[in-house]
Every structure is written in C-alpha cells, then in structure tokens.
Design a protein around this motif. Structure first.
Motif, PDB file in Angstrom:
ATOM      1  N   PHE A 109      -9.579 -17.936 -31.186  1.00  0.00           N
ATOM      2  CA  PHE A 109      -8.214 -17.470 -31.422  1.00  0.00           C
ATOM      3  C   PHE A 109      -7.872 -17.539 -32.906  1.00  0.00           C
ATOM      4  N   GLU A 110      -6.996 -16.646 -33.352  1.00  0.00           N
ATOM      5  CA  GLU A 110      -6.494 -16.653 -34.727  1.00  0.00           C
ATOM      6  C   GLU A 110      -4.989 -16.441 -34.660  1.00  0.00           C
ATOM      7  N   PRO A 111      -4.162 -17.319 -35.123  1.00  0.00           N
ATOM      8  CA  PRO A 111      -4.489 -18.553 -35.821  1.00  0.00           C
ATOM      9  C   PRO A 111      -5.143 -19.562 -34.880  1.00  0.00           C
ATOM     10  N   ALA A 112      -5.962 -20.443 -35.436  1.00  0.00           N
ATOM     11  CA  ALA A 112      -6.742 -21.398 -34.641  1.00  0.00           C
ATOM     12  C   ALA A 112      -5.867 -22.287 -33.770  1.00  0.00           C
TER      13      ALA A 112
ATOM     14  N   MET B 220     -10.893 -23.037 -28.661  1.00  0.00           N
ATOM     15  CA  MET B 220     -12.116 -22.245 -28.579  1.00  0.00           C
ATOM     16  C   MET B 220     -12.871 -22.625 -27.298  1.00  0.00           C
ATOM     17  N   ALA B 221     -13.733 -21.723 -26.829  1.00  0.00           N
ATOM     18  CA  ALA B 221     -14.499 -22.006 -25.615  1.00  0.00           C
ATOM     19  C   ALA B 221     -15.791 -21.199 -25.614  1.00  0.00           C
TER      20      ALA B 221
ATOM     21  N   LEU C 243      -2.321 -20.361 -24.310  1.00  0.00           N
ATOM     22  CA  LEU C 243      -2.004 -19.805 -25.623  1.00  0.00           C
ATOM     23  C   LEU C 243      -0.558 -20.135 -25.944  1.00  0.00           C
ATOM     24  N   THR C 244      -0.308 -20.542 -27.175  1.00  0.00           N
ATOM     25  CA  THR C 244       1.064 -20.823 -27.594  1.00  0.00           C
ATOM     26  C   THR C 244       1.320 -20.149 -28.930  1.00  0.00           C
TER      27      THR C 244
ATOM     28  N   LEU D  38       1.992 -13.103 -33.825  1.00  0.00           N
ATOM     29  CA  LEU D  38       0.820 -12.355 -33.401  1.00  0.00           C
ATOM     30  C   LEU D  38      -0.394 -13.274 -33.261  1.00  0.00           C
ATOM     31  N   VAL D  39      -1.123 -13.153 -32.151  1.00  0.00           N
ATOM     32  CA  VAL D  39      -2.338 -13.938 -31.905  1.00  0.00           C
ATOM     33  C   VAL D  39      -3.488 -12.967 -31.669  1.00  0.00           C
ATOM     34  N   SER D  40      -4.593 -13.171 -32.371  1.00  0.00           N
ATOM     35  CA  SER D  40      -5.802 -12.379 -32.162  1.00  0.00           C
ATOM     36  C   SER D  40      -6.751 -13.164 -31.271  1.00  0.00           C
TER      37      SER D  40
END
Length: 68
Positions: A19-22, A27-28, A41-42, A46-48
C-alpha cells in the motif's frame, strides 16, 4: 474512513501486496492457492494498492473492497 480489502490469487506461486502510503495498510504475501487474504485499509486520502507476482508466479488476482 476504514475499508476491508479481500484479495485472492488462483494459480501457482505467490503475489506481494503493498500500500502507498505505507501507513494505509499492512503488506502481505498472498499465496496463489485460492485462499482469501483480508487487510484493513485506513485513511482519508488517496491510497494506491500494488499487487505484484513473485518470480515464476502465474495466475489471476481478484479483489473486493468494502466499507467497514
């Protein structure tokens, strides 16, 4: 806002989830055996989401995102 990501890979090998931002999510490593990996996710921005197959992995990725 909080979301739940459900991710599955069918095939062989594994994929890496990032994910970005970390800080948006953990991570998995996702095995390509059809099992479902869930991540929370929180964030209010915008989350990549990046899913990349490990070397030699083959298969298909499916995902679903739900509001929690």
């Amino acid at each position: 806002m909080t979301y739940r990501l459900h991710l599955a890979c069918a095939g062989s090998g594994c994929a890496r989830l990032r994910f970005e931002p970390a800080g948006a999510g953990a991570m998995a490593t996702v095995p390509c055996d059809g099992s479902v990996v869930q991540r929370r996710l929180t964030g209010d921005e915008l989350v990549s989401i990046d899913v990349a197959g490990a070397k030699g992995a083959t298969g298909v990725i499916a995902w679903q995102i739900d509001a929690v």
